[in-house]
Scaffold this motif. Sequence first.
Motif, short mmCIF file in Angstrom:
data_model
loop_
_atom_site.label_atom_id
_atom_site.label_comp_id
_atom_site.label_asym_id
_atom_site.label_seq_id
_atom_site.Cartn_x
_atom_site.Cartn_y
_atom_site.Cartn_z
N TYR A 217 42.06 58.76 35.89
CA TYR A 217 40.62 58.61 35.72
C TYR A 217 40.06 57.76 36.88
N LYS A 218 39.24 58.36 37.71
CA LYS A 218 38.55 57.68 38.82
C LYS A 218 39.50 56.87 39.71
N GLY A 219 40.66 57.41 39.99
CA GLY A 219 41.62 56.73 40.86
C GLY A 219 42.50 55.72 40.14
N PHE A 220 42.36 55.59 38.84
CA PHE A 220 43.18 54.71 38.01
C PHE A 220 44.08 55.57 37.13
N THR B 224 45.39 49.65 18.84
CA THR B 224 44.92 50.14 20.14
C THR B 224 45.46 49.24 21.24
N ALA B 225 46.18 49.82 22.20
CA ALA B 225 46.71 49.06 23.34
C ALA B 225 46.98 50.03 24.48
N GLY B 226 46.97 49.49 25.70
CA GLY B 226 47.26 50.33 26.84
C GLY B 226 47.39 49.54 28.12
N ILE B 227 47.67 50.26 29.17
CA ILE B 227 47.85 49.68 30.50
C ILE B 227 47.01 50.49 31.47
N ILE B 228 46.25 49.79 32.30
CA ILE B 228 45.48 50.44 33.37
C ILE B 228 46.17 50.08 34.67
N GLU B 229 46.48 51.10 35.48
CA GLU B 229 47.18 50.89 36.74
C GLU B 229 46.37 51.49 37.89
N LYS B 230 46.58 50.91 39.07
CA LYS B 230 45.99 51.48 40.28
C LYS B 230 46.89 51.11 41.46
N GLY C 211 50.68 47.27 46.71
CA GLY C 211 51.51 47.70 45.59
C GLY C 211 50.66 48.08 44.39
N MET C 212 51.32 48.36 43.29
CA MET C 212 50.61 48.76 42.09
C MET C 212 50.02 47.55 41.38
N LYS C 213 48.76 47.69 40.98
CA LYS C 213 48.09 46.66 40.18
C LYS C 213 48.09 47.14 38.74
N GLU C 214 48.15 46.19 37.82
CA GLU C 214 48.27 46.53 36.41
C GLU C 214 47.42 45.59 35.57
N HIS C 215 46.73 46.17 34.60
CA HIS C 215 45.94 45.39 33.63
C HIS C 215 46.30 45.89 32.24
N GLN D 19 34.21 47.58 34.66
CA GLN D 19 34.75 46.55 35.54
C GLN D 19 35.31 47.07 36.85
N GLY D 20 35.74 48.31 36.91
CA GLY D 20 36.32 48.85 38.13
C GLY D 20 37.46 47.98 38.63
N ASP D 21 37.52 47.78 39.95
CA ASP D 21 38.60 46.98 40.55
C ASP D 21 38.57 45.51 40.15
N ARG D 22 37.45 45.02 39.63
CA ARG D 22 37.37 43.61 39.23
C ARG D 22 38.32 43.27 38.11
N LEU D 23 38.77 44.27 37.33
CA LEU D 23 39.66 43.95 36.22
C LEU D 23 41.01 43.43 36.71
N PHE D 24 41.32 43.63 37.99
CA PHE D 24 42.58 43.10 38.54
C PHE D 24 42.41 41.72 39.17
#
Length: 99
Positions: free
Chosen positions: A31-34, A49-55, A60-64, A93-98
């Motif tokens: 989704y949108k590069g994530f 409800t739980a998950g991981i957002i990666e980019k 390297g890989m960022k993870e939230h 939040q876009g990239d700010r979440l990292f």
Amino acid sequence: MPSILKSLWNRFAGGGSATGREEPVADAVEYKGFRIRPAPYSAKGGYQTAGIIEKDSEKGMKEHRFVRAETHPSKDDATAFAVTKGKQIIDEQGDRLFG
């Protein structure tokens, strides 16, 4: 740390579920590069409800990781909602979440 918080942290940090069974992580959704990886786990007679957002980035890989209060009667429902919630987090939040 109260035991419920400690249990939640251990599960989310890779220590497995409170019952000792590791819940498999669902396939990632682009989704949108994530990448959103739903990771619901058994809780309170349902699924949390739980998950991981990666980019991927130059460093390297960022993870939230995220966990929400909602529980669902089935793992499929929790998985679908985790994708929806992940998209909402990315949109807000876009990239700010990292950062």
